[in-house]
Design an enzyme around this catalytic site. Structure first.
Site: not given
Ligand code: OSB
Ligand code: MG
Length: 368
Positions: A135, A161, A163, A189, A214, A239, A263, A291
């Site tokens: 990510s 992925k 953001k 995401d 996402e 999510d 998660k 994650g």
């Molecule tokens: O939206 O998936 C998410 C981290 C903190 C809060 C929300 C998210 C995330 C990540 C991190 O995308 C993914 C990872 O832990 O590798």
């Molecule tokens: Mg997410």
């Protein structure tokens, strides 16, 4: 086995680089760990709540408080505590799923260790390794984004992925596709940064062959996600909206999600996470393991969960060195784009005492 007590351990884990999402930027993780001490051994849990209530309403201080005041007293009063009964005993306390998940995780780890049993075996999964996605936070510039993506592809990560947020969406995706090609497994995401009225703008992503988008809309916008799914062709993955198996069932029935990010912390624990996996599989809905920048404790448990057969898309199960120069456990290492499913007893890892000490800011012993 008799519960002797529980230790709440607070650690601050510095991130190698700041991690920026549509809801904020983090330079260090403020993490609550739980050590569940029984007469025959101990187990560890990790709470995925953030320092501030931005991703969801939970936050680290709040989780420590609700565990101390409301969760532990109920479990201690109940007597013989098995992981399978934790959620039921804590059911009268509303919400606080990340706090409950951390407690259940510690109980489960202690239980499996006492039985000398690995989590993957408990789950009934058989893969020895799983592909790992990465990510990538919102970057200061397109140049830095391309360098970052190129670096992770060179390390062997098979899925990227990005953001996104309004102002950082179509352009970064177009430039990553232009530089690295159409074959890279790519997804985005939004962490709830858009409104349904952005549907036409988001349909601009359709030409890039993304695996999924996402959580484009707000956490409680299930109906709006179903509407958006009719307006764009990129598959929608939820999510933040999926807080339980019941929420997953609603989203599937409403056609609000074509894919689900699971998660364990967000849904109240690994056992509820497993139920969502089973439900989605029964409906032909793909799932992947999300994650929360976990340490090696949470990461190893996530990897074991993600070895179940319904996890057909690579998850956010990147290696320890993606976020941390030093993990508190033996590091999770990427090899040929995969991370190994832990084979030891319990959830897979224990903190290294020396490294744990280095990151610990406080410890509190709560006798049973
Ligand atoms: O939206 O998936 C998410 C981290 C903190 C809060 C929300 C998210 C995330 C990540 C991190 O995308 C993914 C990872 O832990 O590798
Ligand atoms: Mg997410």
């Amino acid at each position: 086995a008799k519960l002797i007590g529980v230790e709440l351990v607070r650690v601050t884990m510095p991130l190698k680089q700041p991690f920026r999402t549509s809801f904020g930027s983090e330079t260090a993780r403020d993490i609550l760990l739980l050590r569940w001490v029984r007469s025959d051994g101990e187990g560890w849990g990790e709470c995925v709540a953030g320092r501030d209530p931005l991703y969801s309403s939970e936050y680290t201080d709040g989780a420590a408080n609700v565990i101390r005041r409301f969760l532990l007293p109920r479990l201690v009063a109940d007597g013989d505590i098995r992981a399978e009964s934790v959620a039921g005993v804590l059911e009268p306390i509303s919400g606080h799923r990340m706090a409950k998940a951390a407690v259940e995780m510690a109980v489960l780890d202690a239980q499996l260790r006492a039985e000398d049993r690995p989590f993957a075996e408990y789950l009934g999964s058989s893969r020895s390794r799983i592909p790992a996605g990465v990510s990538i936070g919102i970057q200061p510039s397109i140049g830095q984004l391309l360098d970052t993506v190129g670096g992770f592809l060179d390390e062997g990560y098979p899925r990227i992925k990005l953001k996104i947020e309004p102002g950082w969406d179509l352009e970064p995706v177009a430039r990553v596709r232009e530089r690295f090609g159409a074959d890279v497994l790519l997804q985005v995401d939004a962490n709830a940064a858009y409104r349904l009225s952005d549907a036409r703008h988001l349909s601009g992503l359709d030409e890039f062959g993304l695996l999924l988008i996402e959580q484009p809309l707000a956490n409680d916008d299930l109906r709006q996600h179903a509407e958006l799914a009719r307006l764009i062709s990129t598959p929608i993955c939820l999510d933040e909206s999926i807080i339980s198996a019941a929420a997953a069932a609603d989203a599937i029935a409403m056609r609000a999600a074509q894919v689900i990010n699971i998660k364990p912390g967000r849904v109240g624990g690994y056992l509820e996470a497993r139920r969502i996996h089973d439900l989605a599989a029964a409906h032909g809905i793909a799932v992947w393991c999300g994650g929360m920048l976990e340490t090696g404790l949470g990461r190893n448990a996530n990897i074991a969960l993600a070895s179940l057969p319904g996890f057909t898309l690579p998850g956010d199960t990147s290696a320890s060195d993606r976020f941390y120069a030093n993990d508190i456990t033996e590091p999770v290492v990427l090899r040929d784009g995969h991370v190994p499913v832990p084979t030891g007893p319990g959830l897979g890892a224990v903190p290294d005492e020396g490294r744990l000490k280095e990151f610990t800011v406080s410890r509190e012993w709560i006798p049973a």
